[in-house]
Design a protein around this motif. Sequence first.
Motif, short mmCIF file in Angstrom:
data_model
loop_
_atom_site.label_atom_id
_atom_site.label_comp_id
_atom_site.label_asym_id
_atom_site.label_seq_id
_atom_site.Cartn_x
_atom_site.Cartn_y
_atom_site.Cartn_z
N PRO A 70 0.78 -1.24 0.00
CA PRO A 70 0.00 0.00 0.00
C PRO A 70 0.82 1.29 0.00
O PRO A 70 0.23 2.37 -0.04
CB PRO A 70 -0.81 -0.11 1.30
N HIS A 71 2.16 1.18 0.03
CA HIS A 71 2.99 2.38 0.13
C HIS A 71 3.75 2.59 -1.18
O HIS A 71 3.83 1.69 -2.02
CB HIS A 71 3.95 2.25 1.31
N TYR A 91 2.07 -4.82 7.54
CA TYR A 91 1.46 -5.33 6.32
C TYR A 91 1.19 -6.84 6.46
O TYR A 91 0.11 -7.33 6.08
CB TYR A 91 2.41 -5.04 5.16
N LYS A 98 -6.51 -2.69 -8.53
CA LYS A 98 -5.24 -2.68 -7.80
C LYS A 98 -4.56 -4.05 -7.82
O LYS A 98 -3.34 -4.16 -7.96
CB LYS A 98 -5.47 -2.22 -6.36
#
Length: 534
Positions: A78-79, A92, A263
């Motif tokens: 997500p980063h 995570y 995603k």
Amino acid sequence: MTTANDTTTDRVLDLLIVGAGIAGIDLAHHIVSEFPGWSWEIVDSNDDLGGTWNTFTYPGIRSDSDMASFALPYKPWPHKGTLGDGARIKEYLREAAREDGILQRIRLSTWVKRINFVTTGANADAHGPHWEVTTVRAWRHGPDDRPDAADDAGAETVTRTRRLHMACGYYDHRAGFQPYFDGQEDYEGQLIHAQQWHPDEQRDVAGRKIVIIGSGATAVTLLPALAEDGADVTMLQRTPTWVAALPRFDTISTIWTTLIPNKRAAHKVARVNHITRDMVQWYLAKGTPFLFSGFLHALQLRWLTPTQIKRDFTPPYKPWDQRVCKAPGGDIFAAIRDKGAKVVTATIDRLVPEGVRLSDGTVLEADTVIAATGLQLQLFGGAEVAVDGRSIDPAQTVAYRGVLVSGLPNLSFTVGYLNQSWTTRADLTARYMVRLWHHMVNRGETVAAPVVPGDDVGRRPLLEFEAGYIKRSEHITPRQGDRSPWLYRQDYLREWPELSRGDLTEEMVFDDAAVDVARALPAVAGQSVGAPTR
């Protein structure tokens, strides 16, 4: 063998996973989706999940692979950074475990002391051949705590399981490789190994003189992190390391997430893109090392002079003979140019009260000396291995596809790649095991083992790499062969067809034949871990 303090569970699990790091969580994800009716657990000697990302807490700790390929293939990172820092990776993994309902199946602070494959006796008659896994309650809160320290006077628990997967990697999480330095008793400052760094004890480094001994990924990470925190820091190396400056942010993933709205789909495409790029770079480095090294040096010229590059960042070996370290945004080079960090290439004479004396007589003053001198390897988390109570030396076995062990039924393990992301092979291993287990369930088979290969299969080290921590530990790991299916290739693109589509029965035996192979394994002379429990 049990004692009065031991507890033996009567229940037999379908699967026990040892290790709650990225490999264990990835395999558990596949079990949740592929075998929803199975009874299974995870045990881990650490006090929290995350594996390396729980035990390694030195400043700047981060992945040494891009997060597009290091992240779990089913869960996008997500980063935005190219590499992931340790704390974020750990959280995570916790989130991934929570989403799959895995957290309640993890037993922490539980060290596996012994694994014993049972083929005879009342328990084998009642449950069929299975593994007895002896665990000891353990903890790790400080640098002196050891995972074999029991909470309750050495009480042990024996868990029975039909299948056993060792997802605990090959690092010894108790301690790294700490060489003895002449004069270290005279040194008046603090001498610690990077692996034993505890943030609560080492919080304020501003203004402190710190010498890092080493030049691998840990040292390359520590130098810019400590410089950023205000330390007067020097990296002392005997031999330079190849260091590649990377973009600070992951351009490849950004492009694919822009082009593909979904995603998960974008993550999969970016992952394939990164894996392919890494393998192309590896082949270029091995085939045309002068071009690859020239490219690395050209990137370094943004921050360093040619003299600095030749002296401190030009190793005497070719790129990828040892792992190429990564520097996002060229942070180590920027720390040298902008933060006053220093790299010294020299040999150590001895430690003196005020610091480190070099062979030329120069003294590097230091309040703290950090040994970033490498890792120590251990097999299967340090567990003893036995069949019917007879100790077996795993170093005398041969790894099958780098996943199974010759003659040891229903035992599998995860070992990642040395030249690319650990997770790529961890997931490939998990998918292979799921294929094998489905194959066995469909055929009504309960036990599987690779045969013991004959003299027609050559033997060579499992981990063929020039790094010191690998060379020091070649004697403890299984061998690999010189042909398929006994090869462990450092190449995802070549291994993927074999592990995802290859013959599951090639040089494998099942049920009674697998048990016979195990019974025929030679025991370690004069050693026994006790008879199977009754």
